[in-house]
Design an enzyme around this catalytic site. Structure first.
Site, mmCIF file in Angstrom:
data_model
loop_
_atom_site.group_PDB
_atom_site.id
_atom_site.type_symbol
_atom_site.label_atom_id
_atom_site.label_comp_id
_atom_site.label_asym_id
_atom_site.label_seq_id
_atom_site.Cartn_x
_atom_site.Cartn_y
_atom_site.Cartn_z
ATOM 1 C CD GLU A 141 -2.276 1.909 -3.500
ATOM 2 O OE1 GLU A 141 -3.389 2.269 -3.924
ATOM 3 O OE2 GLU A 141 -1.926 2.069 -2.313
ATOM 4 C CG ASP A 187 -1.827 1.156 1.306
ATOM 5 O OD1 ASP A 187 -2.721 1.243 0.447
ATOM 6 O OD2 ASP A 187 -1.675 2.001 2.219
#
Length: 655
Positions: free
Chosen positions: A362, A331
């Site tokens: 990400e 994340d």
């Protein structure tokens, strides 16, 4: 900046601190095995550390004992007996103030994670778990993103009520009655990896509360402990460990690997076990003394500092070894560093072999966050510095296909967007031919997708952008269904890794909610009856999955894979095509594959590329079927492609 914080940060950045307090041992936490229990914790600023032992997760302390200070800021205490199943915490004295804290390195905890727990991990293994192995890699990796509670909360799931929304739901066989659900459905779909949203212990759900609570789980409290709300009993810290292992073992037995969504960029609150153990060390601060907030969650973990990096790398390895996790999705990876991500990749490769553990994340942050001197953010423009086996989500592919995730009515290629033809052709080659703000080392670094847990579901985005005046998310609009199929057809025929949100293949809707992180479980849950209502769409995705695995030209992850794509052409607005060299060293069914995307509202006739070899062409996919083999109608060396559809043609060259 407060004077004491400034002094600490300067000390943490000094060579003196590194030489005196950096500890590279792998034995922090409570290690219990072979009749001995050893507690070790890193707290270099502490003047005194006291261990408190409890018989369960709620009673008053039954034993208090001072720990011994050692080298490198490590405090320890040893017992010549197994304390398996006992609970504990610490009282740390820093600058004359006593602060109670859980153990950041704990592998077990009680209800809501407030007390740590001792666990002899060998005693938590299920029968056969030590022999458990992941299914062999099949040559192509197709990732299915799933939330544990979403999976089985619907009563139509066929899961017994006491297991709904729990780890145990994944172990139930024969669900669904007249149509497959849950694990039986996943097996029939053909995905290779299941990406589970965070299931380490997180702080936003009261584990003693009712089942109506819901959260995605991006707020970590105990990084190395499974979340208790997914266990059948959150009060017994051993049950969550066993049931989490049982879930992973069930995936492996059913032919799927498991990817764990990890959130090492921030903690649930600043007042974490990290902060209590070593104030200010684990977080980033701005020049004015405030916490940086590149995560948009109130704090940023200070990746780039040696003991922070040690913690994160060791935590990843712990889950890989102890729970047999097969991959990790990071994340807000842009808040971590290139150096840390490469270290994690190399350590996993050394332990398990190159490419055995999938890594992707990400490649962005939510806002500015200051880095440690000499480090580089693991964000998109720095992808070239990442190891080849570290992939990133391609928002370029996503937005080109369906439009902005932040502006609901803004269309992409499949739903009426203009001027996107070249972007679509560049996406097909994994952006190796240019077109993005960075050049990936290979298409192995690209994760192609059109929907994930964040933002609108694909179905909702298409409804909002194509029917803004009447948006009825439960209506089966024919044009939305066609656009959904075309969106899937496009990213399934792009080079790179493939990723889809659970339920995308049956028009999953959240009624237009674009941020359902704490909405009701009823809004978030998978509604299994839609697999029947949208059965035609499900079959379309199943065929794409089967077909993808049979196309080595698309599965190629080498740096040269982009060269397989030639003859890229824009025929008119909304219509593009390209030729794929599909040959491989092994046997392949088609030497060349011709692919056309027609996002326009009318049919078009598209010429076959002159460079294509002779021989008979057959239709492998169109707007109605995928993984089909139908004779192609060739007129004047051209083919007719219906409106809002994709087509794929294959043939073997003569001789």
């Amino acid at each position: 900046m407060k004077e004491n914080v400034a002094k600490r940060l300067a000390f943490f950045a000094s060579e003196e601190f590194e030489e005196k307090f950096r500890y590279d041992g792998k034995d922090l936490g409570a290690v219990c095995r072979e009749g001995r229990t050893v507690f070790k914790v890193w707290s270099p600023l502490a003047e005194r550390v006291e261990l408190r032992l409890y018989r369960d997760g709620v009673s008053e302390s039954c034993l208090r004992q001072e720990m011994q200070a050692g080298e490198k800021g490590v405090w320890s205490l040893e017992f010549e007996e197994s304390l398996h199943g006992m609970y504990y915490d610490y009282v740390v004295r820093i600058e004359g103030r006593d602060v109670p804290t859980g153990d950041p390195y704990a592998v077990g905890c009680g209800c809501n994670g407030d007390r740590s727990m001792v666990a002899d991990l060998r005693l938590t293994d299920l029968p056969g778990f030590r022999e458990d192995r992941a299914p062999k890699l099949c040559g192509e990796q197709i990732i299915y993103e799933l939330h544990i509670k979403d999976f089985s909360y619907d009563r139509d799931s066929g899961i017994p009520e006491e297991y709904r929304g729990k780890y145990k739901a994944f172990t139930v066989r024969g669900t669904g009655g007249s149509y497959p659900t849950c694990m039986e459905y996943l097996k029939s779909l053909g995905v290779t990896h299941v990406h589970l949203l965070p299931f380490f212990d997180y702080g936003s759900v009261d584990e003693a509360g009712d089942e109506g609570q819901f959260n995605w789980g991006y707020d970590p409290k105990n990084y190395n402990v499974p979340e208790g709300s997914y266990a059948t009993d959150a009060a017994d810290g051993l049950i969550r460990i066993r049931e989490c292992k049982e879930m992973i073992q069930a995936f492996h037995e059913n032919g799927m690997r498991v990817v764990m969504d990890v959130v090492y960029n921030h903690t649930h609150r600043e007042d974490s076990w990290f902060q209590r153990m070593v104030p200010d060390y684990y977080y980033r601060y701005l020049e004015d003394g405030s916490l940086s907030n590149g995560s948009a969650c109130g704090n940023d973990v200070a990746a780039g500092r040696s003991m922070v990096d040690n913690y994160i790398a060791d935590s990843v390895m712990y889950w890989a070894k102890e729970y047999h996790i097969d991959g990790f999705r990071f994340d807000l990876m842009g808040l971590l560093t290139v150096e840390l991500m490469n270290r994690i990749c190399r350590e996993l490769e050394d332990q398990f072999g190159p490419g055995e553990k999938m890594l992707y994340g990400e490649p962005w942050s939510a806002d500015f966050s200051p880095l440690e001197e000499g480090t580089m953010a693991a964000e998109k423009q720095n992808a070239g510095y990442l190891e080849d086996y570290i992939a990133i989500f391609s928002d370029d592919t996503r937005d080109a296909i369906k439009g902005s995730v932040f502006r609901g009515e803004e269309p992409g290629f499949v739903n009426g967007g203009k001027g996107l033809e070249q972007s679509i052709l560049q996406a097909a080659a994994g952006w190796r031919l240019g077109g993005a703000c960075f050049l990936p080392k290979s298409c192995r670094q690209i994760v192609n997708y059109v929907s994930a847990h964040d933002n609108f579901t694909l179905w909702d985005k298409l409804v909002i952008s194509m029917h803004p005046q009447e948006a009825d998310f439960d209506k089966m609009y024919e044009d939305v269904l066609e656009a959904n199929k075309l969106a899937a057809f496009i990213y399934f025929t792009c080079q790179g890794n493939l990723f889809l949100q659970a339920g995308e293949e049956f028009g999953r809707s959240k009624q237009g909610e674009d941020n359902s992180y704490s909405s009701s479980p009823e809004l978030n849950m998978i509604r299994w009856h839609r697999t029947v209502e949208y059965g035609d769409l499900v079959e379309y995705y199943k065929g794409l999955i089967r077909l993808r695995k049979r196309l080595p030209g698309l599965c190629d992850k080498s740096p040269e894979a982009g060269r397989r794509i030639t003859c890229g052409s824009v025929h008119r607005k909304g219509v593009v095509s390209f030729l794929l060299d599909n040959r491989s060293e092994g046997a392949c069914e088609w030497d060349e594959v011709f692919i056309v995307y027609n996002a326009s509202a009318r049919a078009c006739r598209t010429p076959l590329p002159k460079e294509a070899g002779g021989g008979l062409w057959e239709v492998l996919a169109d707007g109605l079927e995928t993984d089909c083999r139908k004779q192609a109608r060739i007129e004047d060396h051209s083919v007719r492609v219906p409106a809002r559809s994709g087509m794929m043609f294959g043939h073997r060259c003569p001789g």
